[in-house]
Structures are given as structure tokens and as C-alpha cells.
Design a protein around this motif. Structure first.
Motif, PDB file in Angstrom:
ATOM      1  N   ARG A  25     -24.377 -25.951  11.363  1.00 53.68           N
ATOM      2  CA  ARG A  25     -24.927 -26.391  10.695  1.00 53.68           C
ATOM      3  C   ARG A  25     -26.083 -27.304  10.975  1.00 53.68           C
ATOM      4  O   ARG A  25     -27.406 -27.081   9.337  1.00 53.68           O
ATOM      5  CB  ARG A  25     -24.415 -26.736   8.612  1.00 53.68           C
ATOM      6  N   ARG A  26     -25.700 -27.476  11.419  1.00 57.45           N
ATOM      7  CA  ARG A  26     -26.660 -28.963  11.863  1.00 57.45           C
ATOM      8  C   ARG A  26     -27.594 -28.383  13.494  1.00 57.45           C
ATOM      9  O   ARG A  26     -28.697 -28.871  13.369  1.00 57.45           O
ATOM     10  CB  ARG A  26     -25.865 -29.401  13.491  1.00 57.45           C
ATOM     11  N   HIS A  27     -27.959 -26.739  13.644  1.00 56.92           N
ATOM     12  CA  HIS A  27     -28.976 -26.427  15.149  1.00 56.92           C
ATOM     13  C   HIS A  27     -28.918 -25.467  14.300  1.00 56.92           C
ATOM     14  O   HIS A  27     -28.723 -24.020  13.825  1.00 56.92           O
ATOM     15  CB  HIS A  27     -28.293 -26.213  16.072  1.00 56.92           C
ATOM     16  N   SER A  28     -30.664 -24.894  13.653  1.00 57.90           N
ATOM     17  CA  SER A  28     -31.107 -23.847  13.140  1.00 57.90           C
ATOM     18  C   SER A  28     -30.567 -23.059  14.066  1.00 57.90           C
ATOM     19  O   SER A  28     -30.372 -21.682  13.388  1.00 57.90           O
ATOM     20  CB  SER A  28     -32.305 -24.052  12.489  1.00 57.90           C
ATOM     21  N   ALA A  29     -30.832 -22.640  15.050  1.00 66.09           N
ATOM     22  CA  ALA A  29     -30.580 -21.207  15.160  1.00 66.09           C
ATOM     23  C   ALA A  29     -29.657 -20.604  15.827  1.00 66.09           C
ATOM     24  O   ALA A  29     -29.325 -19.193  15.588  1.00 66.09           O
ATOM     25  CB  ALA A  29     -30.951 -21.513  16.850  1.00 66.09           C
ATOM     26  N   LEU A  30     -28.308 -21.370  15.115  1.00 67.38           N
ATOM     27  CA  LEU A  30     -27.260 -21.039  14.712  1.00 67.38           C
ATOM     28  C   LEU A  30     -26.854 -20.298  13.801  1.00 67.38           C
ATOM     29  O   LEU A  30     -25.756 -19.513  13.159  1.00 67.38           O
ATOM     30  CB  LEU A  30     -25.861 -22.327  14.848  1.00 67.38           C
ATOM     31  N   ARG A  31     -27.610 -20.124  12.555  1.00 64.63           N
ATOM     32  CA  ARG A  31     -27.689 -19.528  11.732  1.00 64.63           C
ATOM     33  C   ARG A  31     -29.572 -18.880  11.496  1.00 64.63           C
ATOM     34  O   ARG A  31     -29.277 -18.132  10.718  1.00 64.63           O
ATOM     35  CB  ARG A  31     -28.056 -20.686  10.553  1.00 64.63           C
ATOM     36  N   TYR A  32     -29.700 -17.678  12.757  1.00 71.73           N
ATOM     37  CA  TYR A  32     -30.850 -16.856  12.174  1.00 71.73           C
ATOM     38  C   TYR A  32     -29.620 -15.371  12.395  1.00 71.73           C
ATOM     39  O   TYR A  32     -28.811 -16.043  12.926  1.00 71.73           O
ATOM     40  CB  TYR A  32     -31.329 -17.053  13.705  1.00 71.73           C
ATOM     41  N   PHE A  33     -30.790 -14.847  11.617  1.00 72.56           N
ATOM     42  CA  PHE A  33     -30.179 -13.566  12.083  1.00 72.56           C
ATOM     43  C   PHE A  33     -31.233 -12.639  11.512  1.00 72.56           C
ATOM     44  O   PHE A  33     -32.383 -13.022  11.620  1.00 72.56           O
ATOM     45  CB  PHE A  33     -29.034 -13.017  10.653  1.00 72.56           C
ATOM     46  N   PHE A  34     -30.805 -11.238  12.393  1.00 67.88           N
ATOM     47  CA  PHE A  34     -32.212 -10.574  11.821  1.00 67.88           C
ATOM     48  C   PHE A  34     -31.673  -9.411  10.939  1.00 67.88           C
ATOM     49  O   PHE A  34     -30.954  -8.318  11.078  1.00 67.88           O
ATOM     50  CB  PHE A  34     -31.616  -9.809  13.436  1.00 67.88           C
ATOM     51  N   PRO A  35     -32.558  -9.538  10.328  1.00 64.57           N
ATOM     52  CA  PRO A  35     -32.388  -8.399   8.704  1.00 64.57           C
ATOM     53  C   PRO A  35     -32.237  -6.471   9.500  1.00 64.57           C
ATOM     54  O   PRO A  35     -31.794  -5.485   8.844  1.00 64.57           O
ATOM     55  CB  PRO A  35     -33.330  -8.656   8.047  1.00 64.57           C
ATOM     56  N   ALA A  46     -30.611 -18.536   7.595  1.00 63.79           N
ATOM     57  CA  ALA A  46     -29.905 -18.940   6.508  1.00 63.79           C
ATOM     58  C   ALA A  46     -29.761 -20.516   6.173  1.00 63.79           C
ATOM     59  O   ALA A  46     -30.026 -20.944   7.203  1.00 63.79           O
ATOM     60  CB  ALA A  46     -28.171 -18.273   6.875  1.00 63.79           C
ATOM     61  N   ALA A  47     -29.922 -21.026   4.764  1.00 63.88           N
ATOM     62  CA  ALA A  47     -29.733 -22.274   4.720  1.00 63.88           C
ATOM     63  C   ALA A  47     -28.195 -22.852   5.108  1.00 63.88           C
ATOM     64  O   ALA A  47     -27.302 -22.395   4.814  1.00 63.88           O
ATOM     65  CB  ALA A  47     -29.995 -22.274   3.073  1.00 63.88           C
ATOM     66  N   ALA A  48     -28.197 -24.108   5.703  1.00 62.67           N
ATOM     67  CA  ALA A  48     -27.075 -24.835   6.177  1.00 62.67           C
ATOM     68  C   ALA A  48     -25.826 -24.269   5.308  1.00 62.67           C
ATOM     69  O   ALA A  48     -25.645 -24.290   6.092  1.00 62.67           O
ATOM     70  CB  ALA A  48     -27.395 -25.958   6.882  1.00 62.67           C
ATOM     71  N   ASP A  49     -26.121 -24.865   4.229  1.00 66.86           N
ATOM     72  CA  ASP A  49     -25.375 -25.021   3.287  1.00 66.86           C
ATOM     73  C   ASP A  49     -24.781 -23.182   2.879  1.00 66.86           C
ATOM     74  O   ASP A  49     -23.511 -23.096   2.256  1.00 66.86           O
ATOM     75  CB  ASP A  49     -25.247 -25.732   2.150  1.00 66.86           C
ATOM     76  N   SER A  50     -25.251 -23.309   2.826  1.00 65.58           N
ATOM     77  CA  SER A  50     -24.646 -21.316   2.794  1.00 65.58           C
ATOM     78  C   SER A  50     -23.858 -20.241   3.936  1.00 65.58           C
ATOM     79  O   SER A  50     -23.663 -19.705   4.061  1.00 65.58           O
ATOM     80  CB  SER A  50     -25.556 -20.442   2.054  1.00 65.58           C
ATOM     81  N   VAL A  51     -23.410 -21.334   4.817  1.00 73.97           N
ATOM     82  CA  VAL A  51     -22.546 -20.253   6.525  1.00 73.97           C
ATOM     83  C   VAL A  51     -22.167 -21.187   6.387  1.00 73.97           C
ATOM     84  O   VAL A  51     -21.663 -23.003   6.598  1.00 73.97           O
ATOM     85  CB  VAL A  51     -23.977 -20.182   7.186  1.00 73.97           C
ATOM     86  N   SER A  52     -20.888 -21.049   7.276  1.00 73.65           N
ATOM     87  CA  SER A  52     -20.073 -21.705   7.611  1.00 73.65           C
ATOM     88  C   SER A  52     -19.376 -20.952   9.443  1.00 73.65           C
ATOM     89  O   SER A  52     -19.417 -19.319   9.468  1.00 73.65           O
ATOM     90  CB  SER A  52     -18.852 -21.433   6.693  1.00 73.65           C
TER      91      SER A  52
END
Length: 397
Positions: A25-35, A46-52
Motif C-alpha cells: 500500500r505504501r508503494h504505488s508500483a506494487l499496486r499496478y495492474f494491466f487490464p 489500484a487504490a491502496a485500501d483495496s489490496v492486500s
């Protein structure tokens, strides 16, 4: 990319799961995805609070040796499984409890994460772990935002420095192509067996050789030895290799997680009969020129020169210099850094890979491998052994 820790002590798996999710959640690159998995130059965050961060726990502490190995292999197979690029996060973790220690494996898709992100990840793990273990609240802010780097790169591509870089790369790509083919005999018919090669250079030998050849950096020394060895073994004078450059040129990017790497073509033209000492100056000048224009994205150069009749890409030489990886200091636990499947990585791609890992004592470990589908291993070994002899002053140049 899979890396991890061997941990001695009682690991709190709940705390570990919270820490890993906090890092995602602290690093945006770790929440990237490719539709669209077929369009990898377009990503969403993805929004920080939407992923774990998914964490699997496998307890083998009371299993017998036979069952333990089977269960461990099954768990590692799941860790290695390719990510679905459209489903964030493109990261997962595995904790295996052994009788005397635990193994933590962390898998992150290479499309969002480079090797220089590993120490950042481990430092953040230590920071987050200490805060969570003492009951402190974590700040609800991002530590790094890869989008800012992407925006800066986009702006750079519109400026004069990008034009100068494209002009620099045009003749070099025109002559060798994006991945210069190695001057080795190609395998005909049935592929040869895969091969690996390992050597170590002491800190004293490394420092002495760098100083004797004109204050070379370890990278320039290793690449000089490789180019000289290829020339002396094969007779070729126009040579090239690919090296990954981490474009972390400010405080924010040095503290960031993401894919900042940029493949860089290093091309040299030697003269016949050139020795290691004579080649050092040529390689140093070529390296300095390439580094001055290393910010230009490899893919952007490839797109710019798509209309040119470039030499066909082929199996190439890939040289990666890696600093020591230091394990985090987690309260009450003893941690050691470990790689997963590094030998498989060496032989996975259509290239001759050489990974140079600096150790804490200043020595250098050289690991190489190829998958046998392109070159006969005796030919490869002859070049690598010659390069090593040049580095440690064995044999006559």
C-alpha cells in the motif's frame, strides 16, 4: 522475481502479513495492474485500501523429511506460478516453517519491480515491522509514487536531451541491433545441455586489477575482460553486450519501488591482437558514452528506429552487476537474505547471462549460465575461463 529470507526465531505470521500488505500500500508500483495483458504499456493503479499482499503459510515443523520435501516443492510451485496481470497486486508471499528456521519467499512480477527495488523493499519491511510490533500507527501516505517517474520520463522524451540521445544511439543500433549476437558457434539440431559456471575474485585481486588498468570500476574491468576474451577466443573485434541500468538519479527514485531499469547497449570496436590493458581504455570510453545517454528508454529507442533495417536480434551477452543484499534487522529474529531459483534465471532467456555479486568483504562472485539451445557449452566455457584468467593474471594475454 523471487527473493526472500531465512529467518531464525518465532515469526508472528499475522504481523508479517500486516507488514507485507503495508508495503504494497505504501508503494504505488506494487499496486499496478494491466487490464489488457496484451497491452503492457498501459497500466492502472489500484487504490491502496483495496489490496492486500497474499501470504500462504506452510507448517512443516513436525513433518517427516519425505513429506516435508513434497509439501515444500508444492508450495514453491504455487509461489512461482505466473501472475494474472489484470489482478492486483502482482505480488505474493510464502512462509514455510521448518523445524529449525522459517523461509520467507516473496514473488513480485518483474514488470513492476527491478532488482534495485529489493533493498528498498527490505528496508521498508524493517521499518514497518518495527512500527507495527510496537503498536504505532503507520502514516497513511505513499512512500513512493512510480507515476511521478513515468511523467518525468514522458516529459524528458519531448526535450532536446532525448533528441541527442537518439542521435547517439542511431549508428550503434544500426550496426549491431538492439541485442548484438554473440560470436559463438550456433547449435545445429538437437540442443546441447545447459551449463553453469561460477568463480570468485578476491577483494585484493579486484582492487589491484582495477588500479593497474587506470582506476577502472569493477563493471568496466569485468566487461573489458569479457570483450578481450571473446576477441582472443573468436577473433571478433566488433562486440556488444546488454547491461541493466537503474535510472535512480534522485532521492525519491532511490527510495522508490518500481521498474526503473533500462537495458543499455554497450558496443566496442577492438583492434586485432588487442590485450586486456589496451582494451581497457576503449571499453572505458564506450561505457562513459553509453552512460551519458542511458536515460533514453530502450523501448523508445526501439520504436524510434523501427523503420531501419536493423540486424536481426539474437542470443546476446547480458552482464548484471549487483550490490550486496542486506537482510532486515527484525526484533527478536535473525534474518539472512536468500535468492530463489537463481540458477533457473541464468538459463531461462536466449542469452549468455553473467551475474556479478559484490560481497560484504569486497570480493566478487561471478555466476553464469545458458540454456543450451543456442551455443555449445564448451565454447561458452572457453570464453568465460579466458576472461577469468585475464582477471586474475593466469596465463599470458
Amino acid at each position: 522475481m523471487i527473493f526472500g529470507l531465512r529467518i531464525h526465531g518465532d515469526v508472528d505470521e499475522t504481523l508479517l502479513g500486516r507488514a507485507l500488505t503495508a508495503i504494497v500500500r505504501r508503494h504505488s508500483a506494487l499496486r499496478y495492474f494491466f487490464p489488457d495483458r496484451d497491452v503492457v504499456d498501459f497500466a492502472l493503479c489500484a487504490a491502496a485500501d483495496s489490496v492486500s499482499c497474499p501470504l500462504d503459510v506452510v507448517d512443516l515443523s513436525s513433518s517427516g523429511p519425505g513429506h516435508r520435501e513434497a509439501h515444500e516443492n508444492n508450495a514453491l510451485d504455487k509461489l512461482r506460478h505466473p501472475f494474472e496481470l489484470s489482478v492486483p497486486p502482482l505480488a505474493r508471499a510464502l512462509l514455510i516453517r521448518h523445524p529449525e528456521y522459517c523461509t520467507l519467499g516473496i514473488a513480485i512480477d518483474h514488470i513492476i519491480f527491478d532488482g534495485a527495488s529489493i533493498p528498498v523493499f527490505l528496508r521498508d519491511l524493517e521499518t514497518v515491522w518495527r512500527q507495527l510490533s510496537t503498536g504505532d500507527d503507520l502514516p497513511d501516505t505513499e512512500v513512493s509514487d512510480f507515476a511521478a517517474f513515468a511523467a518525468a520520463e514522458h516529459e524528458w522524451l519531448r526535450g532536446a536531451r532525448a533528441d541527442a540521445a537518439f542521435e547517439y544511439w542511431r549508428p550503434r543500433w544500426a550496426e549491431l541491433g538492439p541485442t548484438p549476437r554473440l560470436p559463438l558457434r550456433h547449435v545445429v539440431g538437437k540442443p546441447a545441455a545447459s551449463g553453469t559456471w561460477n568463480r570468485e575474485i578476491s577483494a585484493d585481486t579486484l582492487a589491484d586489477k582495477c588500479a593497474r588498468l587506470g582506476s577502472l570500476t569493477p563493471f568496466t574491468l569485468i566487461s573489458t575482460a569479457l570483450f578481450t576474451a571473446f576477441h582472443q577466443v573468436t577473433g571478433e573485434v566488433d562486440l556488444g553486450l546488454i547491461l541493466p541500468i537503474s535510472r535512480r538519479n534522485n532521492v525519491r527514485t532511490r527510495q522508490g519501488i518500481g521498474y526503473y531499469n533500462n537495458p543499455l547497449l554497450l558496443r566496442v570496436e577492438l583492434t586485432r591482437g588487442m590485450t586486456l590493458d589496451a582494451a581497457a581504455g576503449v571499453v572505458r570510453e564506450a561505457t562513459l558514452g553509453a552512460l551519458r545517454h542511458s536515460y533514453a528508454p530502450f523501448q523508445a529507442i526501439k520504436d524510434r528506429f523501427a523503420h531501419l533495417e536493423l540486424p536481426a536480434p539474437g542470443p546476446y551477452l547480458y552482464l548484471n552487476m549487483m550490490p550486496p543484499q542486506r537482510a532486515p534487522q527484525l526484533p527478536g529474529l535473525g534474518c539472512e537474505f536468500t535468492w530463489f531459483d537463481q540458477e533457473d534465471v541464468l538459463i531461462k532467456f536466449p542469452r549468455l547471462s553473467i551475474i556479478c555479486q559484490t560481497q560484504d568483504d569486497g570480493s566478487l562472485l561471478l555466476d553464469s549460465g545458458h540454456n543450451g539451445t543456442h551455443f555449445d557449452w564448451p565454447d561458452v566455457a572457453a570464453v568465460l575461463n579466458r576472461a577469468y584468467d585475464l582477471l586474475v593474471d593466469q596465463g599470458v594475454e
